[in-house]
Write a protein that holds these residues in place. Structure first.
Motif, PDB file in Angstrom:
ATOM      1  N   MET A 244       0.965  -1.273   0.024  1.00 45.00           N
ATOM      2  CA  MET A 244       0.034   0.009  -0.283  1.00 45.00           C
ATOM      3  C   MET A 244       0.837   1.267  -0.168  1.00 45.00           C
ATOM      4  O   MET A 244       1.704   1.265   0.748  1.00 45.00           O
ATOM      5  CB  MET A 244      -0.898  -0.020   1.387  1.00 45.00           C
ATOM      6  CG  MET A 244      -2.004  -1.166   1.343  1.00 45.00           C
ATOM      7  SD  MET A 244      -2.999  -1.095   2.775  1.00 45.00           S
ATOM      8  CE  MET A 244      -2.295  -2.166   3.641  1.00 45.00           C
ATOM      9  N   THR A 245       0.510   2.211  -0.775  1.00 43.51           N
ATOM     10  CA  THR A 245       1.294   3.603  -0.841  1.00 43.51           C
ATOM     11  C   THR A 245       0.344   4.741  -1.056  1.00 43.51           C
ATOM     12  O   THR A 245      -0.891   4.451  -1.587  1.00 43.51           O
ATOM     13  CB  THR A 245       2.234   3.414  -1.872  1.00 43.51           C
ATOM     14  OG1 THR A 245       3.166   4.355  -1.928  1.00 43.51           O
ATOM     15  CG2 THR A 245       1.663   3.117  -3.371  1.00 43.51           C
ATOM     16  N   SER A 246       0.736   5.839  -0.907  1.00 46.56           N
ATOM     17  CA  SER A 246       0.150   7.229  -1.352  1.00 46.56           C
ATOM     18  C   SER A 246       0.471   7.774  -2.359  1.00 46.56           C
ATOM     19  O   SER A 246      -0.202   8.579  -3.106  1.00 46.56           O
ATOM     20  CB  SER A 246       0.147   8.199  -0.087  1.00 46.56           C
ATOM     21  OG  SER A 246       1.717   8.319   0.128  1.00 46.56           O
ATOM     22  N   ASN A 247       1.745   7.464  -2.898  1.00 41.41           N
ATOM     23  CA  ASN A 247       2.297   8.017  -4.107  1.00 41.41           C
ATOM     24  C   ASN A 247       2.379   7.048  -5.072  1.00 41.41           C
ATOM     25  O   ASN A 247       3.085   6.148  -5.306  1.00 41.41           O
ATOM     26  CB  ASN A 247       3.723   8.341  -3.603  1.00 41.41           C
ATOM     27  CG  ASN A 247       4.406   9.335  -4.661  1.00 41.41           C
ATOM     28  OD1 ASN A 247       3.803   9.412  -5.577  1.00 41.41           O
ATOM     29  ND2 ASN A 247       5.726   9.729  -4.380  1.00 41.41           N
ATOM     30  N   SER A 248       1.657   7.418  -6.141  1.00 46.69           N
ATOM     31  CA  SER A 248       1.548   6.595  -7.574  1.00 46.69           C
ATOM     32  C   SER A 248       2.611   6.948  -8.383  1.00 46.69           C
ATOM     33  O   SER A 248       2.494   6.492  -9.441  1.00 46.69           O
ATOM     34  CB  SER A 248       0.102   6.741  -7.940  1.00 46.69           C
ATOM     35  OG  SER A 248      -0.369   7.804  -8.516  1.00 46.69           O
ATOM     36  N   SER A 249       3.259   8.112  -8.315  1.00 48.93           N
ATOM     37  CA  SER A 249       4.234   8.580  -9.527  1.00 48.93           C
ATOM     38  C   SER A 249       5.335   7.648  -9.337  1.00 48.93           C
ATOM     39  O   SER A 249       5.979   7.659 -10.550  1.00 48.93           O
ATOM     40  CB  SER A 249       4.598  10.058  -8.850  1.00 48.93           C
ATOM     41  OG  SER A 249       5.317  10.108  -7.738  1.00 48.93           O
ATOM     42  N   THR A 250       5.649   7.045  -8.573  1.00 50.28           N
ATOM     43  CA  THR A 250       6.796   6.013  -8.677  1.00 50.28           C
ATOM     44  C   THR A 250       6.323   4.761  -9.162  1.00 50.28           C
ATOM     45  O   THR A 250       7.355   3.768  -9.460  1.00 50.28           O
ATOM     46  CB  THR A 250       7.511   5.925  -7.258  1.00 50.28           C
ATOM     47  OG1 THR A 250       6.717   5.182  -6.463  1.00 50.28           O
ATOM     48  CG2 THR A 250       8.206   7.078  -6.789  1.00 50.28           C
ATOM     49  N   LEU A 251       5.031   4.463  -9.549  1.00 56.18           N
ATOM     50  CA  LEU A 251       4.821   3.132  -9.946  1.00 56.18           C
ATOM     51  C   LEU A 251       4.346   3.254 -11.851  1.00 56.18           C
ATOM     52  O   LEU A 251       3.919   4.429 -12.007  1.00 56.18           O
ATOM     53  CB  LEU A 251       3.480   2.795  -9.299  1.00 56.18           C
ATOM     54  CG  LEU A 251       3.709   2.553  -7.743  1.00 56.18           C
ATOM     55  CD1 LEU A 251       2.184   2.567  -7.141  1.00 56.18           C
ATOM     56  CD2 LEU A 251       4.398   1.491  -7.448  1.00 56.18           C
ATOM     57  N   SER A 252       4.536   2.284 -12.220  1.00 53.03           N
ATOM     58  CA  SER A 252       3.937   2.294 -13.665  1.00 53.03           C
ATOM     59  C   SER A 252       2.699   1.313 -13.689  1.00 53.03           C
ATOM     60  O   SER A 252       2.472   0.562 -12.576  1.00 53.03           O
ATOM     61  CB  SER A 252       4.988   1.669 -14.587  1.00 53.03           C
ATOM     62  OG  SER A 252       5.201   0.031 -14.035  1.00 53.03           O
ATOM     63  N   HIS A 253       1.998   1.460 -14.796  1.00 48.02           N
ATOM     64  CA  HIS A 253       0.686   0.512 -14.931  1.00 48.02           C
ATOM     65  C   HIS A 253      -0.323   1.197 -13.706  1.00 48.02           C
ATOM     66  O   HIS A 253      -0.847  -0.008 -12.990  1.00 48.02           O
ATOM     67  CB  HIS A 253       1.121  -0.782 -14.928  1.00 48.02           C
ATOM     68  CG  HIS A 253       1.904  -1.378 -15.817  1.00 48.02           C
ATOM     69  ND1 HIS A 253       1.926  -0.818 -17.282  1.00 48.02           N
ATOM     70  CD2 HIS A 253       3.319  -1.748 -15.718  1.00 48.02           C
ATOM     71  CE1 HIS A 253       2.924  -1.300 -17.876  1.00 48.02           C
ATOM     72  NE2 HIS A 253       3.874  -1.762 -17.023  1.00 48.02           N
ATOM     73  N   VAL A 254      -0.544   2.275 -13.555  1.00 48.48           N
ATOM     74  CA  VAL A 254      -1.639   2.661 -12.418  1.00 48.48           C
ATOM     75  C   VAL A 254      -2.978   2.488 -13.145  1.00 48.48           C
ATOM     76  O   VAL A 254      -3.174   3.105 -14.321  1.00 48.48           O
ATOM     77  CB  VAL A 254      -1.430   3.741 -12.132  1.00 48.48           C
ATOM     78  CG1 VAL A 254      -2.387   4.383 -10.899  1.00 48.48           C
ATOM     79  CG2 VAL A 254       0.092   4.097 -11.193  1.00 48.48           C
ATOM     80  N   LEU A 255      -3.752   1.745 -12.527  1.00 52.07           N
ATOM     81  CA  LEU A 255      -5.184   1.702 -12.840  1.00 52.07           C
ATOM     82  C   LEU A 255      -6.326   1.939 -12.088  1.00 52.07           C
ATOM     83  O   LEU A 255      -6.002   1.986 -10.751  1.00 52.07           O
ATOM     84  CB  LEU A 255      -5.473   0.243 -13.188  1.00 52.07           C
ATOM     85  CG  LEU A 255      -4.484  -0.496 -14.284  1.00 52.07           C
ATOM     86  CD1 LEU A 255      -4.652  -2.029 -14.214  1.00 52.07           C
ATOM     87  CD2 LEU A 255      -4.714   0.239 -15.783  1.00 52.07           C
TER      88      LEU A 255
END
Length: 71
Positions: free
Chosen positions: A1-12
């Motif tokens: 679980m995280t609050s920051n989606s900017s470091t992830l790829s394939h955010v849906l």
């Protein structure tokens, strides 16, 4: 679980098979706004990452991580 989606790829956007919120220690609910999966170095992966902007810390389930990677 995280609050920051900017470091992830394939955010849906969250799908219906996931819960719509996370219950935290004070019994309040934090909404899940997206999900993601990401490859990890050494051919390991993190699957079904829940993203909630109000989440304070990144958490990992060791049990889920080991089962997803057949460890």
């Amino acid at each position: 679980m995280t609050s920051n989606s900017s470091t992830l790829s394939h955010v849906l956007p969250p799908c219906y098979s996931f819960p719509s919120s996370i219950v935290v220690g004070d019994s309040s609910l934090l909404p899940i706004t997206a999900t993601s999966a990401t490859p990890h170095p050494c051919h390991l992966s993190l699957n079904n990452i829940l993203i909630s902007p109000k989440f304070m810390k990144n958490l990992i389930s060791v049990c889920k991580f080991t089962s997803d990677n057949n460890l």
